[in-house]
Motif scaffolding. Structure first.
Motif, PDB file in Angstrom:
ATOM      1  N   PHE A  10      -8.785   8.727  39.241  1.00 53.22           N
ATOM      2  CA  PHE A  10      -8.457   9.810  38.319  1.00 53.22           C
ATOM      3  C   PHE A  10      -7.036   9.644  37.796  1.00 53.22           C
ATOM      4  CE2 PHE A  10      -6.593  13.799  37.124  1.00 53.22           C
ATOM      5  CZ  PHE A  10      -7.562  14.327  36.286  1.00 53.22           C
ATOM      6  N   LEU A  11      -6.095   9.367  38.694  1.00 48.57           N
ATOM      7  CA  LEU A  11      -4.693   9.239  38.295  1.00 48.57           C
ATOM      8  C   LEU A  11      -4.471   8.095  37.319  1.00 48.57           C
ATOM      9  CD1 LEU A  11      -3.020  10.028  41.713  1.00 48.57           C
ATOM     10  CD2 LEU A  11      -2.854  11.384  39.613  1.00 48.57           C
ATOM     11  N   MET A  21      -2.736  16.441  45.149  1.00 48.00           N
ATOM     12  CA  MET A  21      -4.140  16.106  45.451  1.00 48.00           C
ATOM     13  C   MET A  21      -4.318  15.796  46.938  1.00 48.00           C
ATOM     14  SD  MET A  21      -5.407  13.756  42.286  1.00 48.00           S
ATOM     15  CE  MET A  21      -6.328  14.510  40.967  1.00 48.00           C
ATOM     16  N   ALA A  22      -3.389  15.037  47.515  1.00 49.77           N
ATOM     17  CA  ALA A  22      -3.487  14.677  48.931  1.00 49.77           C
ATOM     18  C   ALA A  22      -3.460  15.922  49.817  1.00 49.77           C
ATOM     19  CB  ALA A  22      -2.352  13.726  49.305  1.00 49.77           C
ATOM     20  N   LYS A  23      -2.684  16.914  49.420  1.00 49.72           N
ATOM     21  CA  LYS A  23      -2.554  18.147  50.200  1.00 49.72           C
ATOM     22  C   LYS A  23      -3.720  19.109  49.939  1.00 49.72           C
ATOM     23  CE  LYS A  23       0.344  21.202  48.822  1.00 49.72           C
ATOM     24  NZ  LYS A  23       1.536  21.898  48.374  1.00 49.72           N
ATOM     25  N   THR A  24      -4.186  19.168  48.702  1.00 50.27           N
ATOM     26  CA  THR A  24      -5.175  20.171  48.297  1.00 50.27           C
ATOM     27  C   THR A  24      -6.611  19.699  48.490  1.00 50.27           C
ATOM     28  OG1 THR A  24      -3.600  20.977  46.661  1.00 50.27           O
ATOM     29  CG2 THR A  24      -5.895  21.663  46.385  1.00 50.27           C
ATOM     30  N   TYR A  25      -6.868  18.437  48.229  1.00 49.95           N
ATOM     31  CA  TYR A  25      -8.229  17.908  48.308  1.00 49.95           C
ATOM     32  C   TYR A  25      -8.430  17.198  49.641  1.00 49.95           C
ATOM     33  CZ  TYR A  25      -8.453  18.799  43.238  1.00 49.95           C
ATOM     34  OH  TYR A  25      -8.449  19.377  41.989  1.00 49.95           O
ATOM     35  N   ILE A  26      -8.493  17.979  50.715  1.00 49.26           N
ATOM     36  CA  ILE A  26      -8.728  17.449  52.058  1.00 49.26           C
ATOM     37  C   ILE A  26     -10.055  16.690  52.058  1.00 49.26           C
ATOM     38  CG2 ILE A  26      -9.048  18.067  54.493  1.00 49.26           C
ATOM     39  CD1 ILE A  26      -6.248  18.810  53.315  1.00 49.26           C
ATOM     40  N   LYS A  27     -11.010  17.254  51.375  1.00 52.83           N
ATOM     41  CA  LYS A  27     -12.342  16.678  51.177  1.00 52.83           C
ATOM     42  C   LYS A  27     -12.553  16.691  49.664  1.00 52.83           C
ATOM     43  CE  LYS A  27     -17.024  18.062  52.372  1.00 52.83           C
ATOM     44  NZ  LYS A  27     -17.818  19.050  53.113  1.00 52.83           N
ATOM     45  N   PRO A  28     -13.249  15.713  49.095  1.00 49.10           N
ATOM     46  CA  PRO A  28     -13.444  15.738  47.636  1.00 49.10           C
ATOM     47  C   PRO A  28     -14.027  17.073  47.162  1.00 49.10           C
ATOM     48  CG  PRO A  28     -14.206  13.653  48.516  1.00 49.10           C
ATOM     49  CD  PRO A  28     -13.887  14.542  49.707  1.00 49.10           C
ATOM     50  N   PRO A  29     -13.407  17.667  46.151  1.00 47.13           N
ATOM     51  CA  PRO A  29     -13.909  18.949  45.647  1.00 47.13           C
ATOM     52  C   PRO A  29     -15.218  18.765  44.882  1.00 47.13           C
ATOM     53  CG  PRO A  29     -12.180  18.155  44.235  1.00 47.13           C
ATOM     54  CD  PRO A  29     -12.254  17.192  45.387  1.00 47.13           C
ATOM     55  N   ILE A  57     -15.449  12.093  27.301  1.00 45.11           N
ATOM     56  CA  ILE A  57     -15.872  11.001  28.176  1.00 45.11           C
ATOM     57  C   ILE A  57     -14.792  10.695  29.212  1.00 45.11           C
ATOM     58  CG2 ILE A  57     -16.367   8.517  28.225  1.00 45.11           C
ATOM     59  CD1 ILE A  57     -17.816   8.997  25.485  1.00 45.11           C
ATOM     60  N   ILE A  58     -13.532  10.684  28.786  1.00 46.98           N
ATOM     61  CA  ILE A  58     -12.429  10.412  29.713  1.00 46.98           C
ATOM     62  C   ILE A  58     -12.377  11.471  30.808  1.00 46.98           C
ATOM     63  CG2 ILE A  58      -9.906  10.333  29.926  1.00 46.98           C
ATOM     64  CD1 ILE A  58      -9.907   9.021  27.091  1.00 46.98           C
ATOM     65  N   LEU A  59     -12.458  12.744  30.439  1.00 47.39           N
ATOM     66  CA  LEU A  59     -12.399  13.803  31.451  1.00 47.39           C
ATOM     67  C   LEU A  59     -13.610  13.754  32.371  1.00 47.39           C
ATOM     68  CD1 LEU A  59     -10.777  16.120  32.614  1.00 47.39           C
ATOM     69  CD2 LEU A  59     -12.113  17.653  31.153  1.00 47.39           C
ATOM     70  N   GLN A  60     -14.782  13.506  31.833  1.00 50.97           N
ATOM     71  CA  GLN A  60     -15.976  13.413  32.665  1.00 50.97           C
ATOM     72  C   GLN A  60     -15.845  12.264  33.669  1.00 50.97           C
ATOM     73  OE1 GLN A  60     -18.725  13.280  29.374  1.00 50.97           O
ATOM     74  NE2 GLN A  60     -19.332  15.412  29.683  1.00 50.97           N
ATOM     75  N   LYS A  61     -15.278  11.144  33.220  1.00 45.93           N
ATOM     76  CA  LYS A  61     -15.040  10.016  34.125  1.00 45.93           C
ATOM     77  C   LYS A  61     -14.054  10.437  35.213  1.00 45.93           C
ATOM     78  CE  LYS A  61     -13.200   5.367  34.414  1.00 45.93           C
ATOM     79  NZ  LYS A  61     -12.402   4.333  33.797  1.00 45.93           N
ATOM     80  N   GLY A  62     -12.986  11.122  34.819  1.00 45.21           N
ATOM     81  CA  GLY A  62     -12.005  11.588  35.790  1.00 45.21           C
ATOM     82  C   GLY A  62     -12.602  12.537  36.812  1.00 45.21           C
ATOM     83  N   ASN A  63     -13.418  13.469  36.370  1.00 42.71           N
ATOM     84  CA  ASN A  63     -14.068  14.400  37.290  1.00 42.71           C
ATOM     85  C   ASN A  63     -14.991  13.673  38.262  1.00 42.71           C
ATOM     86  OD1 ASN A  63     -12.791  16.689  36.332  1.00 42.71           O
ATOM     87  ND2 ASN A  63     -14.446  17.272  34.980  1.00 42.71           N
ATOM     88  N   ALA A  64     -15.686  12.651  37.776  1.00 37.46           N
ATOM     89  CA  ALA A  64     -16.561  11.861  38.645  1.00 37.46           C
ATOM     90  C   ALA A  64     -15.729  11.144  39.711  1.00 37.46           C
ATOM     91  CB  ALA A  64     -17.366  10.857  37.823  1.00 37.46           C
ATOM     92  N   GLU A  65     -14.571  10.614  39.319  1.00 34.40           N
ATOM     93  CA  GLU A  65     -13.690   9.938  40.285  1.00 34.40           C
ATOM     94  C   GLU A  65     -13.232  10.921  41.363  1.00 34.40           C
ATOM     95  OE1 GLU A  65     -13.305   6.807  40.395  1.00 34.40           O
ATOM     96  OE2 GLU A  65     -13.441   6.006  38.371  1.00 34.40           O
ATOM     97  N   ILE A  66     -12.838  12.110  40.955  1.00 37.59           N
ATOM     98  CA  ILE A  66     -12.393  13.126  41.923  1.00 37.59           C
ATOM     99  C   ILE A  66     -13.531  13.500  42.871  1.00 37.59           C
ATOM    100  CG2 ILE A  66     -11.741  15.567  42.134  1.00 37.59           C
ATOM    101  CD1 ILE A  66      -9.870  15.139  39.764  1.00 37.59           C
ATOM    102  N   SER A  67     -14.719  13.711  42.327  1.00 42.39           N
ATOM    103  CA  SER A  67     -15.868  14.096  43.153  1.00 42.39           C
ATOM    104  C   SER A  67     -16.222  13.026  44.178  1.00 42.39           C
ATOM    105  CB  SER A  67     -17.087  14.380  42.266  1.00 42.39           C
ATOM    106  OG  SER A  67     -16.839  15.533  41.490  1.00 42.39           O
ATOM    107  N   GLU A  68     -15.888  11.774  43.870  1.00 39.68           N
ATOM    108  CA  GLU A  68     -16.145  10.667  44.802  1.00 39.68           C
ATOM    109  C   GLU A  68     -14.965  10.435  45.749  1.00 39.68           C
ATOM    110  OE1 GLU A  68     -17.098   7.337  42.303  1.00 39.68           O
ATOM    111  OE2 GLU A  68     -18.841   8.357  41.450  1.00 39.68           O
ATOM    112  N   GLY A  69     -13.898  11.226  45.595  1.00 42.52           N
ATOM    113  CA  GLY A  69     -12.730  11.053  46.440  1.00 42.52           C
ATOM    114  C   GLY A  69     -11.812   9.932  45.987  1.00 42.52           C
TER     115      GLY A  69
END
Length: 113
Positions: A24-25, A52-60, A7-19
């Motif tokens: 996530f951090l 993340m700031a350098k790699t995720y120019i746009k949410p992955p 559940i924690i990882l799924q929540k984190g992935n959702a946060e990343i997908s939303e930018g």
């Protein structure tokens, strides 16, 4: 414990997908350490934030196909698509092995192809 970690990882992935990288951090420990096998090692939350700031120019776009949990470890496989500065998308397959301390992500070993 294993369901909680999923559940924690799924929540984190959702946060990343939303930018929401700070969302996530917030799930990571201050001393989190990420190892991208054969490439980079990030030590500490600030190093991950900068990466993340350098790699995720746009949410992955993250797709998880398998989650396997055992004790303090969670293995996730799937694919991730990132967009570079020129707008070019690159899709990679991954296998991430996460280690938890309580409810925090403290270590990542990532195999990315």
């Amino acid at each position: 414990m294993s369901d909680r970690n999923k559940i924690i990882l799924q929540k984190g992935n959702a946060e990343i997908s939303e930018g929401n990288y700070e969302g996530f951090l917030s799930l990571c420990s201050e001393d989190t350490e990420w190892t991208f096998v054969g490439d980079t090692v990030l030590k500490g939350k600030e190093a991950v934030r900068q990466w993340m700031a350098k790699t995720y120019i746009k949410p992955p776009k993250v797709t998880v196909t398998i989650l396997i949990s055992e004790g303090d470890f969670l293995t996730a496989t799937g694919d991730v698509t990132v967009t570079d500065k020129e707008g070019k998308e690159t899709r990679n397959a991954y296998c991430d092995i996460w280690r938890f301390r309580g409810e925090e992500l403290v270590e990542l070993t990532a195999f990315v192809i």
